[in-house]
Every structure is written in structure tokens, then in C-alpha cells.
Design a protein around this motif. Structure first.
Motif, PDB file in Angstrom:
ATOM      1  N   UNK A  25       0.832  -1.201   0.000  1.00 47.29           N
ATOM      2  CA  UNK A  25       0.000   0.000   0.000  1.00 47.29           C
ATOM      3  C   UNK A  25       0.873   1.260   0.000  1.00 47.29           C
ATOM      4  N   UNK A  26       1.882   1.261   0.844  1.00 51.38           N
ATOM      5  CA  UNK A  26       2.778   2.410   0.926  1.00 51.38           C
ATOM      6  C   UNK A  26       3.523   2.626  -0.383  1.00 51.38           C
ATOM      7  N   UNK A  27       4.038   1.537  -0.970  1.00 51.80           N
ATOM      8  CA  UNK A  27       4.774   1.644  -2.235  1.00 51.80           C
ATOM      9  C   UNK A  27       3.865   2.125  -3.365  1.00 51.80           C
ATOM     10  N   UNK A  28       2.618   1.637  -3.382  1.00 51.42           N
ATOM     11  CA  UNK A  28       1.670   2.037  -4.423  1.00 51.42           C
ATOM     12  C   UNK A  28       1.349   3.526  -4.330  1.00 51.42           C
ATOM     13  N   UNK A  29       1.158   4.018  -3.110  1.00 50.05           N
ATOM     14  CA  UNK A  29       0.860   5.437  -2.928  1.00 50.05           C
ATOM     15  C   UNK A  29       2.068   6.299  -3.304  1.00 50.05           C
ATOM     16  N   UNK A  30       3.260   5.826  -2.959  1.00 49.01           N
ATOM     17  CA  UNK A  30       4.468   6.561  -3.356  1.00 49.01           C
ATOM     18  C   UNK A  30       4.584   6.628  -4.874  1.00 49.01           C
ATOM     19  N   UNK A  31       4.284   5.516  -5.536  1.00 53.91           N
ATOM     20  CA  UNK A  31       4.369   5.469  -6.996  1.00 53.91           C
ATOM     21  C   UNK A  31       3.329   6.384  -7.632  1.00 53.91           C
ATOM     22  N   UNK A  32       2.117   6.357  -7.103  1.00 56.64           N
ATOM     23  CA  UNK A  32       1.053   7.218  -7.631  1.00 56.64           C
ATOM     24  C   UNK A  32       1.397   8.685  -7.433  1.00 56.64           C
ATOM     25  N   UNK A  34       4.409   9.981  -7.241  1.00 59.90           N
ATOM     26  CA  UNK A  34       5.495  10.334  -8.161  1.00 59.90           C
ATOM     27  C   UNK A  34       4.966  10.521  -9.579  1.00 59.90           C
ATOM     28  N   UNK A  35       4.071   9.637 -10.014  1.00 56.22           N
ATOM     29  CA  UNK A  35       3.486   9.757 -11.349  1.00 56.22           C
ATOM     30  C   UNK A  35       2.687  11.052 -11.492  1.00 56.22           C
ATOM     31  N   UNK A  40       1.080  14.373 -14.013  1.00 53.85           N
ATOM     32  CA  UNK A  40      -0.315  14.735 -13.803  1.00 53.85           C
ATOM     33  C   UNK A  40      -1.168  13.535 -13.423  1.00 53.85           C
ATOM     34  N   UNK A  41      -2.360  13.815 -12.884  1.00 51.79           N
ATOM     35  CA  UNK A  41      -3.226  12.757 -12.384  1.00 51.79           C
ATOM     36  C   UNK A  41      -3.673  11.798 -13.486  1.00 51.79           C
ATOM     37  N   UNK A  42      -3.769  12.280 -14.714  1.00 56.29           N
ATOM     38  CA  UNK A  42      -4.196  11.415 -15.813  1.00 56.29           C
ATOM     39  C   UNK A  42      -3.209  10.280 -16.065  1.00 56.29           C
ATOM     40  N   UNK A  43      -1.952  10.464 -15.652  1.00 55.56           N
ATOM     41  CA  UNK A  43      -0.937   9.424 -15.847  1.00 55.56           C
ATOM     42  C   UNK A  43      -1.032   8.325 -14.804  1.00 55.56           C
ATOM     43  N   UNK A  44      -1.783   8.581 -13.745  1.00 58.45           N
ATOM     44  CA  UNK A  44      -1.937   7.578 -12.680  1.00 58.45           C
ATOM     45  C   UNK A  44      -3.011   6.585 -13.095  1.00 58.45           C
ATOM     46  N   UNK A  45      -2.586   5.418 -13.536  1.00 59.72           N
ATOM     47  CA  UNK A  45      -3.493   4.332 -13.879  1.00 59.72           C
ATOM     48  C   UNK A  45      -3.113   3.106 -13.057  1.00 59.72           C
ATOM     49  N   UNK A  46      -4.024   2.163 -12.951  1.00 58.37           N
ATOM     50  CA  UNK A  46      -3.728   0.947 -12.201  1.00 58.37           C
ATOM     51  C   UNK A  46      -2.551   0.211 -12.830  1.00 58.37           C
ATOM     52  N   UNK A  47      -2.498   0.221 -14.163  1.00 61.72           N
ATOM     53  CA  UNK A  47      -1.398  -0.445 -14.869  1.00 61.72           C
ATOM     54  C   UNK A  47      -0.062   0.230 -14.568  1.00 61.72           C
ATOM     55  N   UNK A 113       3.207  24.905  -2.116  1.00 58.59           N
ATOM     56  CA  UNK A 113       4.393  24.076  -2.341  1.00 58.59           C
ATOM     57  C   UNK A 113       4.127  22.578  -2.428  1.00 58.59           C
ATOM     58  N   UNK A 114       3.039  22.094  -1.816  1.00 60.42           N
ATOM     59  CA  UNK A 114       2.769  20.657  -1.835  1.00 60.42           C
ATOM     60  C   UNK A 114       2.345  20.225  -3.239  1.00 60.42           C
ATOM     61  N   UNK A 115       3.052  19.292  -3.870  1.00 59.82           N
ATOM     62  CA  UNK A 115       2.738  18.898  -5.253  1.00 59.82           C
ATOM     63  C   UNK A 115       1.316  18.396  -5.450  1.00 59.82           C
ATOM     64  N   UNK A 116       0.810  17.636  -4.485  1.00 51.95           N
ATOM     65  CA  UNK A 116      -0.542  17.097  -4.622  1.00 51.95           C
ATOM     66  C   UNK A 116      -1.577  18.210  -4.537  1.00 51.95           C
ATOM     67  N   UNK A 117      -1.438  19.089  -3.560  1.00 50.09           N
ATOM     68  CA  UNK A 117      -2.376  20.198  -3.423  1.00 50.09           C
ATOM     69  C   UNK A 117      -2.301  21.146  -4.614  1.00 50.09           C
ATOM     70  N   UNK A 118      -1.101  21.384  -5.108  1.00 49.57           N
ATOM     71  CA  UNK A 118      -0.951  22.283  -6.252  1.00 49.57           C
ATOM     72  C   UNK A 118      -1.651  21.722  -7.490  1.00 49.57           C
ATOM     73  N   UNK A 119      -1.548  20.431  -7.688  1.00 52.94           N
ATOM     74  CA  UNK A 119      -2.218  19.791  -8.827  1.00 52.94           C
ATOM     75  C   UNK A 119      -3.725  19.915  -8.695  1.00 52.94           C
TER      76      UNK A 119
END
Length: 205
Positions: A25-32, A34-35, A40-47, A113-119
Motif C-alpha cells: 500500500x505504501x509503495x503504491x501510494x508513493x508510486x502514484x 510520483x506519477x 499529472x493525475x491522468x498518468x496515474x493508472x492501475x497499470x 508548495x505541496x505537489x498534490x495540493x498544487x495539482x
């Protein structure tokens, strides 16, 4: 049982499986994260997330049923870190006004400054699909932030009315989030105005 724990004790199999799931779970969230930050969020897919973590999509689906669930988990994780940050910044100040000012400034700085909030806040690259989680679906997070702020205010000014504290903390959190979504002034001006509004609401000089 599997493996060996400290002092020769063997780790129960169920505990080992829990540790593996927690790591996945932690690794998946880190990967998401980073993507999303990079593309951008559109690049975050399950694949894409499964490939980044090095597991099959079927394995990832056992932990997250959809991309939206990954987004929710990402926001919850960032929110928990944010609440911890607010608490730490508030705890560094002894008087109520300084504590409130620190909380507001930290929140606005995170929005910048937070990448997630900025997106999310910019709506760029698919960020608008996550926006409801910090607006219409954000009540639990707003309540938690208000509770943290209320506790710190009470600790510094125990003679204040509990209802005044709760109402002021809730209003302050909502106004700060509003300024994150639609800033009207520079950060310094907003911090000053919201701090003044909150201290007056508490009946403080």
C-alpha cells in the motif's frame, strides 16, 4: 508461523501478510504520488502504478479497487501529514494569536508548495477530478483540523468559552481552505486578516 522475530520468537503468518500488504500500500501510494507529480493525475493508472511497484494489476486490485480509491488514500495520507504539520507549528508558540498565525501561514504555504495540493487546486493535468475530496467530501478533514486547533487554543487560554473556541476554529479552517481555492490577496495579507478575525472572534486583543 514464518521467520524469526526478536529473541528467537517466530512471526505469525498473518502478521507477516499484514506487513506485506502495508508495504504494498505504501509503495503504491508513493508510486502514484510520483506519477502525478511528474506527469499529472491522468498518468496515474492501475497499470502504471502496478508496473512502478513491480506487481501485477491483480495484486494491486486486491489493495485498491480503483484509481479513485488510490486518489482518496493519497489525499488521506497527505491530510494526516498536514494535520501533524499544523500541530507542530502551533505547538511552537505559547500565545493564541501567534499559534493561529502559524497555523494559517503553514496551511497557505502548503497550498503553494505541496505537489498534490498544487495539482488539485490548479486543476491542471486532471487535478479537477480530485478536487471534490478537498471540497464537498472534506468535512471529516475540516473537523479534524478544527479539533486540533481548538485543543491548542484551549491549552493556551483555558478561560475562553468552549463554544467560541470551537466556532472560531471551524470558521478559521474553512476560511483558510477558501483562500487556498481562490486566493484574493498575497499570503502575508491573508495571514494577518485571518489571524485578526480569529482573535477578535475569541475576544482577545
Amino acid at each position: 508461523y514464518t521467520g524469526s522475530g526478536s529473541k528467537g520468537r517466530r512471526e505469525p503468518l498473518w502478521l507477516s501478510k499484514m506487513s506485506v500488504r502495508h508495504q504494498l500500500r505504501s509503495d503504491a501510494l508513493d508510486a502514484a504520488f510520483a506519477l502525478m507529480t511528474d506527469q499529472g493525475w491522468s498518468a496515474v493508472t492501475m497499470t502504471a502504478v502496478a508496473a512502478a511497484v513491480g506487481v501485477s494489476r491483480q495484486t494491486l486490485y486486491k489493495e485498491f479497487s480503483s484509481k479513485d480509491q488510490i486518489g482518496q488514500a493519497l489525499l488521506i495520507r497527505e491530510a494526516e501529514r498536514f494535520i501533524d504539520g499544523v500541530a507542530a507549528h502551533v505547538a511552537a508558540h505559547d500565545d493564541v494569536a501567534s499559534a493561529i498565525e502559524a497555523a494559517v501561514r503553514y496551511t497557505l504555504d502548503q497550498g503553494a508548495t505541496n505537489p498534490l495540493l498544487r495539482t488539485i487546486l490548479s486543476g491542471d493535468r486532471g487535478g479537477t477530478t480530485l478536487l471534490p475530496l478537498v471540497t464537498t467530501d472534506s468535512q471529516p478533514l475540516i473537523a479534524l483540523a478544527g479539533q486540533v486547533l481548538s485543543q491548542h487554543i484551549t491549552a493556551r487560554a483555558p478561560g475562553l468559552d468552549d463554544e467560541d473556541i470551537a466556532a472560531t476554529a471551524d470558521a478559521l479552517v474553512r476560511l483558510t481552505v477558501s483562500h487556498l481555492l481562490q486566493p484574493l490577496d498575497d499570503t502575508g495579507t491573508t495571514v494577518t486578516r485571518l489571524t485578526r478575525l480569529a482573535t477578535r472572534g475569541l475576544g482577545l486583543p
